[in-house]
Structures are given as C-alpha cells and as structure tokens.
Motif scaffolding. Structure first.
Motif, PDB file in Angstrom:
ATOM      1  N   GLN A  44       1.022  -1.368   0.082  1.00 20.60           N
ATOM      2  CA  GLN A  44       0.258  -0.123  -0.176  1.00 20.60           C
ATOM      3  C   GLN A  44       0.854   1.189  -0.297  1.00 20.60           C
ATOM      4  O   GLN A  44       2.143   0.840   0.738  1.00 20.60           O
ATOM      5  N   THR A  46       1.446   5.764   0.713  1.00 19.95           N
ATOM      6  CA  THR A  46       1.374   5.698   2.166  1.00 19.95           C
ATOM      7  C   THR A  46      -0.321   7.234   1.388  1.00 19.95           C
ATOM      8  O   THR A  46      -0.607   7.937   2.399  1.00 19.95           O
ATOM      9  N   SER A  48      -2.944   9.134   0.632  1.00 22.57           N
ATOM     10  CA  SER A  48      -4.450   9.050   0.771  1.00 22.57           C
ATOM     11  C   SER A  48      -5.476   9.806  -0.890  1.00 22.57           C
ATOM     12  O   SER A  48      -5.150  10.686  -0.761  1.00 22.57           O
ATOM     13  N   TYR A 140      -2.185   7.583  10.698  1.00 21.60           N
ATOM     14  CA  TYR A 140      -3.638   7.201  10.249  1.00 21.60           C
ATOM     15  C   TYR A 140      -4.374   7.839  11.213  1.00 21.60           C
ATOM     16  O   TYR A 140      -5.608   8.386  10.644  1.00 21.60           O
ATOM     17  N   LYS A 146      -8.429   8.311   6.096  1.00 25.04           N
ATOM     18  CA  LYS A 146      -8.019   7.051   6.424  1.00 25.04           C
ATOM     19  C   LYS A 146      -8.976   5.720   7.308  1.00 25.04           C
ATOM     20  O   LYS A 146      -8.512   5.558   7.569  1.00 25.04           O
ATOM     21  N   ASP A 363      -2.214   0.431   4.755  1.00 28.30           N
ATOM     22  CA  ASP A 363      -3.044   0.915   5.509  1.00 28.30           C
ATOM     23  C   ASP A 363      -4.676   0.074   5.125  1.00 28.30           C
ATOM     24  O   ASP A 363      -6.245   0.649   5.786  1.00 28.30           O
TER      25      ASP A 363
END
Lengths: 479, 313
Positions: A44, A46, A48, A140, A146, A363
């Motif tokens: 994943q 990071t 967003s 996060y 997220k 994520d």
C-alpha cells in the motif's frame, strides 16, 4: 565421435554449457522475488486519495497475530461483521501467552511481513517502537481519508491512549509532547481486591482497605480457615509479577522505579517499607508455592475457594465470578495500599493493537484496527462477550454494559471500576530495558521471600537491585 | 620376427587410451561429489557457530539494530566480572554433577539387576524405558503439577508418611533437589540401557573363571565387572554430562530459574538474555562459554576412553 563408431558424433553437452545454463537459472530464480516485490503484491502507498470508504480494500486478506485471550475470542466471534463491512478477509494465528511475546519478537525482529497487526501490551511498544518495528498510528489517526469520521478517538479513556504513546526518550513521560502513538488500546485491566464474601461472612472478617490490614486479614485466614489461604498474588520469576498488585501498592506508597536522570529508586525508603509489608503478606498469608504463581493460578484459586482474596486484575475476578465453584460469592473493592493515601493508584495492563512496520497491507490493517476499537465492536465485546474492562467511556457508561456486570460480574465490580479508573494508568517509567529490570525485580522479591524478611535484608536486596539496574542502564547507554 | 609379435619400446612413455571429456570430468568430480553431503552438513553446523562468535563480540541488541557494533571481549569481561555469572556457572556445574552422579549409580544398579535375559527382566527393561519416551518439557510440566502443594499427588503421598507441606520447587533449599529428581526420573533409563548393553556384551570367560575360583560377588563386581565396563560407563557419563550441562527445559518449566536466582543455569540465563532482554551479544557469549566447558570435558573424557581402550588391548 564415440568409442564404437568414430564416424558418428553423439550429441554432448560440454561442462561449460552446463555451468552457463545453471548460472542463468540461478540468476533468474533470484530475480523472481525482486520482480514480485517491485511490481506485484499488495503493498500500500501512504498517499491518501478519496474520502473514507470501508470498502476501499475489498478483497484484501489481512494476517493477525493474537494471544489466547477473551478479547481475541470476542473479535473472532464478531469477525463476520468486519468481513461484511469491508469485504476483507482475515487470517489469524493464536498462541498461548507463555510463548506469545517470543513469537511476536521473532516475527518483528526478522522483519517478516507475515503479520499485518498483532496484540501487544504497552510495555512491549517501548521496545518495538524505538526499534522501528511498529507504525506510528498518529499519521493514520490524523488522516480524514483513512479514518472513519465516527471512530472518535476522544471516547477512548485518555489515560489509556497516553499509556500507549511514547516519544522514545528513556525517562520521558508517556503521552508527552512528540509522543508516537504506537498502539491502540483494545481492552484493559486495573488492579483491585477481589474477595470471597462467603468466607468473609462466615468468619466475620472486615474487608481490608490498605496493605497492613491486608497482611493481618490474610494471615488470619491462613491460620484459621482450613484449606484456604489469605491472598493470591503473582510470584513467578517474571516481569509479569511486578506490574499488577505489587506496582500498584508500590505507587500508592509514593515509591517510583526511577528518579531524575533515570537513576533507580527501587530502594527508596517508601519502596523498602512497602516491599517489606508485601513480602510479609506473602509469607504469612500467600500461597505455598508463591514463587511459581502466575495470574492463572491466582484466578483459579479464587474461583475454587482456595484463596480468600486476590490482589490482581479486576477482570480476573470478573472471569472467575461465573462458572466456578465460588460463582456468586466473589466481590470486588477498590484498594488503596497506603494507609495515608486517599484514593487508589492502580497500574494498568492494556491489551492493545499495533501495526507491523513490515506489513504489505498497512492501510488495510488500519481499517481493521479502527473496526476492532470502534464503539460498535467494543460494545458487542463488552456486552455479548467478555471484553472487559472496556477502553471506551461510552461502552463503560452504557446501560447494557452496566447491567451485564451487575448481574454477571462480582458484587460491586462496577463501583470498583469507577472508583479505580480515574487514577489508573501506567506508573512505570518508560525505558527500553523494562523487561530486564522487571524480571530482576521479581527475582529480588523471590530472594526476600526465601529469607528472613527483615528491614535490613529488604534494604540490602533492593539496594543491590538498584545498583544492578543502574549498571544495566549505564551499559546500555540510556543513562 | 612374426607380424603378431609386438616390439616393446621401453624408452617410449605408455599412454592410456584417449577417454571422452565427459567421463574425465565425472571421474575428477566424483570425490568432491561424494564428500559434498558431509561438507554441506559441516557448513550447516559451522555457520551458526561462527555467527554466534561474531554476535558475542558485538553489542547486539535486537531492538537496537542501528546500534550494533564491535566491542571485542567486553561481553565476556562483563560476564566474568559479575558475581551473578559465577553463581550461574556454579548452579550449572552442581546440577550436572548431581544429576549425572545419581543417574550413574541408579543406572548401574538397574542394569546389574536386569542383566540376566529372563522374560520378567525383558518386560521390566521395556517398562523402564517409558520415561525416556516422554518429552522432557512434558515430563517437567507433569512433575510441576504433581509437586503442587495444593493439589499435587506428591505432597499427598508425603503427608501419609508424616511429611507435610514439602515446598519442592518453591523454596531455595529444595528447588535443586526437585529439578535433579525430575532429571533423574527422565534420564536414568538412558544410563541404564547403555550400561545394560555393556554388561550383556562383556566376555564371559573371566566371570566363569572367577566362579570356578569361588570368588565373592563383590570382588567380581569390583575387579572384573567395573573395569571391563569402564568404556561403557565413560560413554554414558560423557553423554549425560554434556546433556546436563545444557539443561534448559526441566529448569525453565519447573521454576523459570527461580526462586530468585537459585536455579538460574547458563542455558536459562542465555534464553532470558536472547528472548526476553533481546541481547544476542550477551546470550551468545554465555553459550560460547558453555561450549568451551563442554568441549574441554568431552576432549578429556574421549582421551581417557581412548587410553583405556589401548590399555585393554
């Protein structure tokens, strides 16, 4: 040409050809994982993008490492709701606590991507966090794309959130400025006195309110009640012996493990006084093989009616209030060890969820962690299962939870929880040698138990312990 | 001269007939191929050993991967200058000597009693092997339950003969006795079976001669049986000594090294250093010290055994 017919050439492969082919094969095989890592897999990023959606990682399979515990059982019982909500799949491995943390350490230290998230305690994050093995969850938590808007981190008891966050500087307070959020609280225990009402009523005993009274009552029970001893407390040669009742009482007496400059103060006047009382309590009113006692032994003795009292996790009293020989006879009370203190100062153990820094599904793992610590799942866990004590205020104050503990838990469990919770937090000084310090500390308690337990001996043994701790912290370069 | 006669030119070199290149290559590679499994096994054993030596001279803490650096003999120096280390070493040696000594005496007695091949003795020999079939960690947990003062069978039996509240593993004065007892229960059959095999393979002529001369059984045992059995005794003792030096499971399961540091032997301490304190440098240093002790003992005993064999011949 061959031996029998010099005019016929057999097809031969030269050694040079064989070696070339083999080398090419090895090179191709070794490139395989590299290609997979670059282009394939489910790593994943990071960055967003797009608003939060539970279905964003549909089809992803997460791998969890869990300890054998009622909290894990509660999650597994509710796992289908996670799968329906997110479209993700979950695989998990469960290990008994005796070997669980070694398994976690092996997985993290080898930088394995086998597990995405796992159960941990706060103390473990003091090692895992600075080593770079787990993810700082603040990134996060602060990313609206997220994190579910209804997740509401403020609903989690602030003391617990702080206890799971540390800036990595030995001696610096938990939750202070610059602290990384290494884990999310998932369920916790605080330390109170659980006792057997039936034994107390039969022998007209008063519930002890502080450590000296506990010593007296425990001694009386051991001497006068056949087949029963006074108070169950942990005593095995392990860090787990120090953090429950012992450290709570230690803190109540005004003692601390470290002073300024990370100098050990386990041999302060208050520490010596409290430890002397503690060892006296165990010798005169504790279990016979105290040096081998773990929390399982303490809980089962209370449930079986072998121990009149237990100074350990409130939830251990809760688990033994049903389905045991003494079901219906267990009660709880807040405990302030120091006769001069006015309120309990309970240490806590927080089972938390952390994210592996080597996960290829970070994520997606965050989505699982949000769900597992959400109000909905924790409400289900507390009411339908045994996920107590709840880390969310809304769950703890809900009528369903309160009705359940009032009917199924020990008598006065709720009032004990409410009286203890305001000052319940981790009272250890965070530093990466926690396990070394606490294990050697438990060995010192065992040495005192085997000795005369005079104040002089207590002073000497704790003095040696403090000196050893100072050497260790100095050698490790953290003091 | 006939056309079939061959003239041998003694000055010309004798050459072998030309062989295909493939067969030459196979013949020259064959010795290496035959040795390859043993070589791979040696590398497989040596690699972690060399790795341990490397770790032992480093400040190697798993949780501080960026702080790993060479420290020379500092780990060793810190150990030998710590009084707790010498206590750990003393516990290791005491445990080894006590457990091996008791197992030797008991094993020899059992082997002596079972040496005649009768139906009863054969059944008893099979039954005697049962503890060896239980994994030591399971046997230790079983004994831990049996010696529990609250519900254990051991204290129930002892109370019947007037001995109450025996503390077993929870008191420093009885903890060593307890773990040695468990070790003896597990490993005496191993000693007995080796010595039994030795007794049954001894030559009969000297014993027949002793019988004819009306020699006492004690004299026979002392002057004939023991000397002839010495190579087997040496082998059995060597095996047990090396195993007992490295004991981990029994002590860890029974008391975790406690009470206090009473039973903290080298292997349990090395485990704590590696898996709880994450200090691979110190753990490796401890294990290498143990290896030096084991190697020294085994070298001495093999040398003694070899000399004994030569003297017997």
């Amino acid at each position: 040409m061959n031996d029998t017919n010099p005019n016929v050439s057999e097809p031969t492969i030269s050694r040079r050809t064989v070696l070339k082919t083999a080398a090419a094969g090895v090179a191709t095989a070794s490139l395989g994982p590299l290609v997979a890592a670059c282009g394939g897999g489910s790593s994943q990023t990071t960055t967003s993008s797009g608003p939060f959606s539970w279905q964003k990682y549909k089809g992803t399979t997460l791998s969890l490492l869990l300890n054998k515990h009622p909290y894990a059982d509660a999650m597994i019982a509710d796992i289908n709701s996670f799968k329906q909500l997110t479209g993700m799949n979950i695989k998990y491995d469960i290990y008994p606590e005796d070997v669980y943390f070694e398994k976690v350490t092996a997985a993290l230290s080898s930088r394995s991507s086998s597990y995405d998230a796992f159960m941990t305690g706060a103390y473990q994050t003091w090692v895992y966090g600075p080593a770079g093995w787990i993810v700082d969850l603040k990134d996060y938590m602060n990313d609206a794309n997220k994190t579910d808007p209804s997740w509401n981190v403020k609903d989690i008891f602030s003391g617990l959130m702080s206890s799971d966050s540390w800036n990595g500087s030995p001696g610096q307070a938990l939750g202070s400025n610059g602290a990384h959020q290494w884990a999310l609280p998932w369920g916790f225990e605080q330390y109170a006195l659980s006792y057997n009402k039936r034994i107390f009523d039969q022998h007209k005993l008063s519930v002890p309110k502080n450590l000296p009274e506990l010593v007296d009552v425990a001694t009386y029970v051991t001497k006068n009640v056949p087949g029963v001893y006074g108070v169950a407390v942990r005593g095995s040669r392990s860090w787990a012996t120090i953090h429950p009742g012992y450290l709570s009482a230690f803190t109540s007496y005004g003692a601390k493990d470290f002073g300024s400059g990370l100098k050990s103060t386990v041999n302060s006047t208050e520490a010596v006084e409290m430890t002397n009382q503690w060892v006296k309590m165990v010798k005169q009113g504790g279990p016979q093989n105290w040096t081998q006692y773990t929390w399982y032994d303490c809980g089962s003795d209370l449930g079986a009616g072998k121990a009149a009292m237990m100074y350990d996790a409130d939830i251990l009293g809760y688990f033994n209030a049903q389905g045991t020989k003494e079901a219906g006879n267990i009660a709880s009370t807040p405990f302030t060890a120091n006769p001069n203190a006015t309120s309990p100062a309970s240490n806590v153990w927080i089972w938390s969820l952390a994210m592996s820094n080597f996960s290829n599904n970070k994520d997606a793992a965050w989505y699982f962690m949000q769900w597992a610590t959400s109000q909905k799942h924790l409400q289900y866990g507390a009411v339908q299962q045994s996920q107590v004590d709840p880390v969310r205020q809304s769950v703890a104050s809900s009528s369903e939870f309160q009705n359940k503990v009032n009917t199924k838990g020990p008598a006065n469990f709720l009032s004990t929880f409410q009286a203890t919770q305001p000052n319940a937090r981790i009272y250890f000084t965070p530093q990466p040698l926690f396990f070394q310090v606490a294990t050697n500390w438990s060995a010192s308690l065992q040495t005192l138990y085997s000795g005369s337990n005079s104040m002089g001996q207590t002073q000497d043994v704790l003095g040696k312990l403090a000196s050893d701790i100072d050497s260790q912290t100095s050698n490790a370069g953290i003091r | 001269m006939s056309s079939t006669q061959t003239v041998v030119n003694k000055s010309a070199p004798v050459t072998e007939p030309e062989q295909p290149e493939q067969r030459k290559w196979t013949r020259s590679a064959l010795p290496y191929l035959l040795v390859l499994p043993a070589l791979l096994l040696t590398i497989w054993i040596l690699y972690p050993f060399v790795q341990a030596i490397v770790y032992s001279v480093q400040n190697y803490v798993l949780s501080n991967p960026f702080g790993i650096h060479f420290v020379g003999l500092k780990n060793y120096w810190n150990l030998v200058s710590d009084a707790d280390f010498w206590h750990t070493l003393w516990v290791t040696i005491l445990y080894t000597v006590l457990s091996t000594g008791v197992e030797l005496l008991l094993g020899l007695a059992l082997a002596y009693l079972l040496q005649k091949q009768t139906r009863v003795n054969n059944v008893l020999t099979t039954l005697m092997m049962l503890p060896l079939m239980v994994a030591p960690i399971l046997a230790s947990l079983m004994w831990k339950l049996m010696t529990n003062p609250s519900f254990g069978l051991a204290n129930y039996v002892l109370s019947a003969v007037g001995l109450h509240n025996f503390p077993w593993g929870s008191s420093p004065s009885t903890a060593l006795f307890t773990v040695v007892m468990v070790d003896v229960w597990i490993y005496t059959p191993f000693m007995a079976i080796l010595l039994l095999a030795g007794l049954r393979s001894l030559p009969q002529a000297p014993f027949e001669a002793a019988q004819i001369d009306n020699v006492s059984p004690w004299f026979t045992f002392q002057r004939l049986t023991l000397p002839l059995l010495m190579p087997y005794i040496t082998t059995a003792v060597l095996f047990r000594l090396l195993q007992a030096l490295q004991t981990f499971d029994i002590i860890f399961a029974m008391t975790g090294g406690g009470p206090g540091n009473t039973l903290l032997n080298v292997n349990v301490q090395a485990y704590n250093q590696a898996f709880i304190f994450l200090n691979l440098g110190v753990s490796s240093a401890l294990l290498l010290i143990l290896w030096i002790i084991s190697y020294t003992i085994s070298q001495r005993m093999v040398s003694y055994w070899s000399k004994g064999k030569i003297a017997a011949q």
